[in-house]
Each structure stands twice: as structure tokens, then as C-alpha cells.
Write a protein that holds these residues in place. Structure first.
Motif, PDB file in Angstrom:
ATOM      1  N   GLN A   5       0.836  -1.200   0.000  1.00 52.39           N
ATOM      2  CA  GLN A   5       0.000   0.000   0.000  1.00 52.39           C
ATOM      3  C   GLN A   5       0.876   1.259   0.000  1.00 52.39           C
ATOM      4  OE1 GLN A   5      -2.159  -1.179   3.543  1.00 52.39           O
ATOM      5  NE2 GLN A   5      -4.068  -1.248   2.375  1.00 52.39           N
ATOM      6  N   GLN A   6       1.945   1.236   0.785  1.00 49.67           N
ATOM      7  CA  GLN A   6       2.877   2.366   0.796  1.00 49.67           C
ATOM      8  C   GLN A   6       3.471   2.569  -0.590  1.00 49.67           C
ATOM      9  OE1 GLN A   6       5.377   0.875   3.971  1.00 49.67           O
ATOM     10  NE2 GLN A   6       4.849   2.660   5.236  1.00 49.67           N
ATOM     11  N   GLN A   7       3.908   1.488  -1.213  1.00 54.27           N
ATOM     12  CA  GLN A   7       4.505   1.577  -2.535  1.00 54.27           C
ATOM     13  C   GLN A   7       3.513   2.121  -3.561  1.00 54.27           C
ATOM     14  OE1 GLN A   7       6.139  -2.302  -3.304  1.00 54.27           O
ATOM     15  NE2 GLN A   7       7.824  -2.000  -1.864  1.00 54.27           N
ATOM     16  N   HIS A   8       2.257   1.716  -3.453  1.00 52.66           N
ATOM     17  CA  HIS A   8       1.224   2.227  -4.359  1.00 52.66           C
ATOM     18  C   HIS A   8       1.043   3.735  -4.165  1.00 52.66           C
ATOM     19  CE1 HIS A   8      -2.395   2.522  -6.736  1.00 52.66           C
ATOM     20  NE2 HIS A   8      -2.979   3.138  -5.711  1.00 52.66           N
ATOM     21  N   GLU A   9       0.925   4.174  -2.924  1.00 49.16           N
ATOM     22  CA  GLU A   9       0.769   5.609  -2.633  1.00 49.16           C
ATOM     23  C   GLU A   9       1.963   6.409  -3.139  1.00 49.16           C
ATOM     24  OE1 GLU A   9      -1.787   7.347  -1.208  1.00 49.16           O
ATOM     25  OE2 GLU A   9      -2.971   5.511  -1.192  1.00 49.16           O
ATOM     26  N   LEU A  10       3.166   5.927  -2.854  1.00 45.40           N
ATOM     27  CA  LEU A  10       4.377   6.622  -3.285  1.00 45.40           C
ATOM     28  C   LEU A  10       4.476   6.677  -4.806  1.00 45.40           C
ATOM     29  CD1 LEU A  10       6.822   5.084  -0.663  1.00 45.40           C
ATOM     30  CD2 LEU A  10       6.107   7.491  -0.766  1.00 45.40           C
ATOM     31  N   SER A  11       4.153   5.579  -5.474  1.00 41.60           N
ATOM     32  CA  SER A  11       4.202   5.547  -6.940  1.00 41.60           C
ATOM     33  C   SER A  11       3.201   6.514  -7.550  1.00 41.60           C
ATOM     34  CB  SER A  11       3.919   4.134  -7.451  1.00 41.60           C
ATOM     35  OG  SER A  11       4.928   3.248  -7.047  1.00 41.60           O
ATOM     36  N   THR A  12       2.017   6.581  -6.980  1.00 42.95           N
ATOM     37  CA  THR A  12       0.991   7.498  -7.470  1.00 42.95           C
ATOM     38  C   THR A  12       1.462   8.948  -7.350  1.00 42.95           C
ATOM     39  OG1 THR A  12      -0.773   5.955  -6.894  1.00 42.95           O
ATOM     40  CG2 THR A  12      -1.399   8.268  -7.149  1.00 42.95           C
ATOM     41  N   ILE A  13       2.014   9.298  -6.192  1.00 45.93           N
ATOM     42  CA  ILE A  13       2.518  10.657  -5.974  1.00 45.93           C
ATOM     43  C   ILE A  13       3.686  10.947  -6.910  1.00 45.93           C
ATOM     44  CG2 ILE A  13       3.747  12.113  -4.304  1.00 45.93           C
ATOM     45  CD1 ILE A  13       0.684  11.957  -3.878  1.00 45.93           C
ATOM     46  N   TYR A  14       4.592  10.002  -7.052  1.00 45.16           N
ATOM     47  CA  TYR A  14       5.732  10.178  -7.956  1.00 45.16           C
ATOM     48  C   TYR A  14       5.247  10.468  -9.377  1.00 45.16           C
ATOM     49  CZ  TYR A  14       9.789   9.165 -10.805  1.00 45.16           C
ATOM     50  OH  TYR A  14      10.793   9.266 -11.728  1.00 45.16           O
ATOM     51  N   ASN A  15       4.302   9.677  -9.859  1.00 49.14           N
ATOM     52  CA  ASN A  15       3.794   9.853 -11.225  1.00 49.14           C
ATOM     53  C   ASN A  15       3.083  11.195 -11.402  1.00 49.14           C
ATOM     54  OD1 ASN A  15       4.776   7.386 -12.168  1.00 49.14           O
ATOM     55  ND2 ASN A  15       2.960   6.299 -11.465  1.00 49.14           N
ATOM     56  N   GLU A  16       2.416  11.663 -10.359  1.00 46.07           N
ATOM     57  CA  GLU A  16       1.657  12.908 -10.443  1.00 46.07           C
ATOM     58  C   GLU A  16       2.539  14.148 -10.320  1.00 46.07           C
ATOM     59  OE1 GLU A  16      -1.784  15.269 -10.770  1.00 46.07           O
ATOM     60  OE2 GLU A  16      -1.670  13.092 -10.959  1.00 46.07           O
ATOM     61  N   TYR A  17       3.562  14.110  -9.464  1.00 47.82           N
ATOM     62  CA  TYR A  17       4.258  15.333  -9.089  1.00 47.82           C
ATOM     63  C   TYR A  17       5.764  15.368  -9.351  1.00 47.82           C
ATOM     64  CZ  TYR A  17      -0.077  16.362  -6.622  1.00 47.82           C
ATOM     65  OH  TYR A  17      -1.377  16.592  -6.310  1.00 47.82           O
ATOM     66  N   SER A  18       6.341  14.367  -9.948  1.00 50.32           N
ATOM     67  CA  SER A  18       7.804  14.340 -10.093  1.00 50.32           C
ATOM     68  C   SER A  18       8.345  15.560 -10.846  1.00 50.32           C
ATOM     69  CB  SER A  18       8.267  13.049 -10.767  1.00 50.32           C
ATOM     70  OG  SER A  18       7.753  12.947 -12.067  1.00 50.32           O
ATOM     71  N   THR A  19       7.586  16.114 -11.759  1.00 46.96           N
ATOM     72  CA  THR A  19       8.059  17.267 -12.525  1.00 46.96           C
ATOM     73  C   THR A  19       8.010  18.570 -11.728  1.00 46.96           C
ATOM     74  OG1 THR A  19       5.869  17.678 -13.471  1.00 46.96           O
ATOM     75  CG2 THR A  19       7.365  16.229 -14.710  1.00 46.96           C
ATOM     76  N   TYR A  20       7.425  18.559 -10.551  1.00 47.64           N
ATOM     77  CA  TYR A  20       7.325  19.755  -9.720  1.00 47.64           C
ATOM     78  C   TYR A  20       8.639  20.064  -9.000  1.00 47.64           C
ATOM     79  CZ  TYR A  20       2.170  19.954  -9.968  1.00 47.64           C
ATOM     80  OH  TYR A  20       0.867  20.074 -10.371  1.00 47.64           O
ATOM     81  N   PHE A  21       9.600  19.149  -9.058  1.00 52.86           N
ATOM     82  CA  PHE A  21      10.808  19.258  -8.247  1.00 52.86           C
ATOM     83  C   PHE A  21      12.064  19.250  -9.109  1.00 52.86           C
ATOM     84  CE2 PHE A  21       7.522  16.918  -5.913  1.00 52.86           C
ATOM     85  CZ  PHE A  21       7.292  17.832  -4.900  1.00 52.86           C
ATOM     86  N   SER A  22      13.155  19.776  -8.532  1.00 53.62           N
ATOM     87  CA  SER A  22      14.457  19.728  -9.218  1.00 53.62           C
ATOM     88  C   SER A  22      14.919  18.285  -9.369  1.00 53.62           C
ATOM     89  CB  SER A  22      15.495  20.525  -8.429  1.00 53.62           C
ATOM     90  OG  SER A  22      15.140  21.876  -8.367  1.00 53.62           O
ATOM     91  N   LYS A  23      14.623  17.470  -8.362  1.00 50.43           N
ATOM     92  CA  LYS A  23      14.973  16.052  -8.393  1.00 50.43           C
ATOM     93  C   LYS A  23      13.877  15.300  -7.657  1.00 50.43           C
ATOM     94  CE  LYS A  23      18.482  12.823  -6.654  1.00 50.43           C
ATOM     95  NZ  LYS A  23      19.717  12.736  -5.857  1.00 50.43           N
ATOM     96  N   CYS A  24      13.493  14.162  -8.194  1.00 48.73           N
ATOM     97  CA  CYS A  24      12.481  13.330  -7.547  1.00 48.73           C
ATOM     98  C   CYS A  24      12.780  11.877  -7.893  1.00 48.73           C
ATOM     99  CB  CYS A  24      11.086  13.721  -8.018  1.00 48.73           C
ATOM    100  SG  CYS A  24       9.758  12.863  -7.151  1.00 48.73           S
ATOM    101  N   LEU A  25      13.151  11.112  -6.886  1.00 50.93           N
ATOM    102  CA  LEU A  25      13.481   9.690  -7.073  1.00 50.93           C
ATOM    103  C   LEU A  25      12.570   8.841  -6.201  1.00 50.93           C
ATOM    104  CD1 LEU A  25      17.370   9.899  -6.926  1.00 50.93           C
ATOM    105  CD2 LEU A  25      15.949   9.686  -8.963  1.00 50.93           C
ATOM    106  N   LEU A  26      12.066   7.781  -6.765  1.00 46.80           N
ATOM    107  CA  LEU A  26      11.204   6.849  -6.055  1.00 46.80           C
ATOM    108  C   LEU A  26      12.055   5.695  -5.544  1.00 46.80           C
ATOM    109  CD1 LEU A  26       8.311   6.022  -5.307  1.00 46.80           C
ATOM    110  CD2 LEU A  26       8.120   5.007  -7.590  1.00 46.80           C
ATOM    111  N   ASN A  27      12.090   5.500  -4.230  1.00 48.98           N
ATOM    112  CA  ASN A  27      12.842   4.403  -3.636  1.00 48.98           C
ATOM    113  C   ASN A  27      11.855   3.418  -3.014  1.00 48.98           C
ATOM    114  OD1 ASN A  27      14.330   2.689  -1.933  1.00 48.98           O
ATOM    115  ND2 ASN A  27      15.945   4.225  -1.703  1.00 48.98           N
ATOM    116  N   LEU A  28      11.437   2.436  -3.796  1.00 44.47           N
ATOM    117  CA  LEU A  28      10.452   1.473  -3.317  1.00 44.47           C
ATOM    118  C   LEU A  28      11.060   0.433  -2.379  1.00 44.47           C
ATOM    119  CD1 LEU A  28       8.263   0.951  -6.501  1.00 44.47           C
ATOM    120  CD2 LEU A  28       7.787   2.354  -4.486  1.00 44.47           C
ATOM    121  N   ASP A  29      12.375   0.237  -2.436  1.00 42.24           N
ATOM    122  CA  ASP A  29      13.020  -0.702  -1.520  1.00 42.24           C
ATOM    123  C   ASP A  29      12.902  -0.226  -0.073  1.00 42.24           C
ATOM    124  OD1 ASP A  29      13.789  -2.381  -3.589  1.00 42.24           O
ATOM    125  OD2 ASP A  29      15.720  -1.383  -3.836  1.00 42.24           O
ATOM    126  N   GLN A  30      12.993   1.090   0.123  1.00 37.21           N
ATOM    127  CA  GLN A  30      12.923   1.644   1.476  1.00 37.21           C
ATOM    128  C   GLN A  30      11.666   2.488   1.698  1.00 37.21           C
ATOM    129  OE1 GLN A  30      16.632   3.383   2.749  1.00 37.21           O
ATOM    130  NE2 GLN A  30      17.805   1.868   1.627  1.00 37.21           N
TER     131      GLN A  30
END
Length: 97
Positions: A5-30
Motif C-alpha cells: 500500500q505504501q509503494q502504491h501511494e508513493l508511486s501514485t505521488i511520484y507519477n503525479e508530481y515528479s516534474t514539480y521538483f528539481s529532483k524526484c526519485l522513487l525508492n520502493l526498496d525503502q
């Protein structure tokens, strides 16, 4: 909230907002998103049953990712507000047509 569930939430946010930041990396392992805001702040954002927070930081928890980032980043707040206004204007224009 379990790990998937955490990974799903994080992935959704990453896909929606990654372009809003200078850098945005998704770390699903942690289970966090690493962000560098336009202001240069480096953050690791996590989600739990309680809400959204900064990893290893103050104990403040926000109900939504957007609330957390609007508090921290004026550039996110501006872009988020502008995008929301643009979407609403498009909906209003479609209703008028």
C-alpha cells in the motif's frame, strides 16, 4: 498500512508530481520519495497510516502529500495552485460549450 500500500501511494505521488521538483526519485526498496525542491531542500518523504511526513525529521504528519509540500515549498504551492486553477477553468469551459 502494509508495504505494498505504501509503494502504491508513493508511486501514485511520484507519477503525479515528479516534474514539480528539481529532483524526484522513487525508492520502493525503502518506501520513500527523495525530493529536492526548487528551493534546494532535500527531503525523504514517507507515508503511513497516520499520513505523510519527512523521514527522520520532526514528528509532524500531514493528511496529504500536497499539504506537506505546500507547507515546505513555496514553488510547489504556486505550481499546485496554478495547475488546480487551470483544471477548474478547463472544466468550466467544457460546461459552457
Amino acid at each position: 498500512m502494509n508495504s505494498s500500500q505504501q509503494q502504491h501511494e508513493l508511486s501514485t505521488i511520484y507519477n503525479e508530481y515528479s516534474t514539480y521538483f528539481s529532483k524526484c526519485l522513487l525508492n520502493l526498496d525503502q518506501n520513500y520519495i527523495e525530493i529536492i525542491t526548487k528551493e534546494g531542500d532535500e527531503l525523504k518523504v514517507v507515508v503511513s497510516n497516520q499520513g505523510w511526513s519527512i523521514k527522520n525529521s520532526n514528528p509532524l504528519v500531514y493528511e496529504t502529500f500536497e499539504a506537506l509540500l505546500q507547507t515546505i515549498s513555496p514553488s510547489f504551492r504556486d505550481k499546485f495552485g496554478n495547475e488546480l486553477a487551470n483544471r477548474l477553468n478547463l472544466l468550466l469551459q467544457q460546461e459552457d460549450d
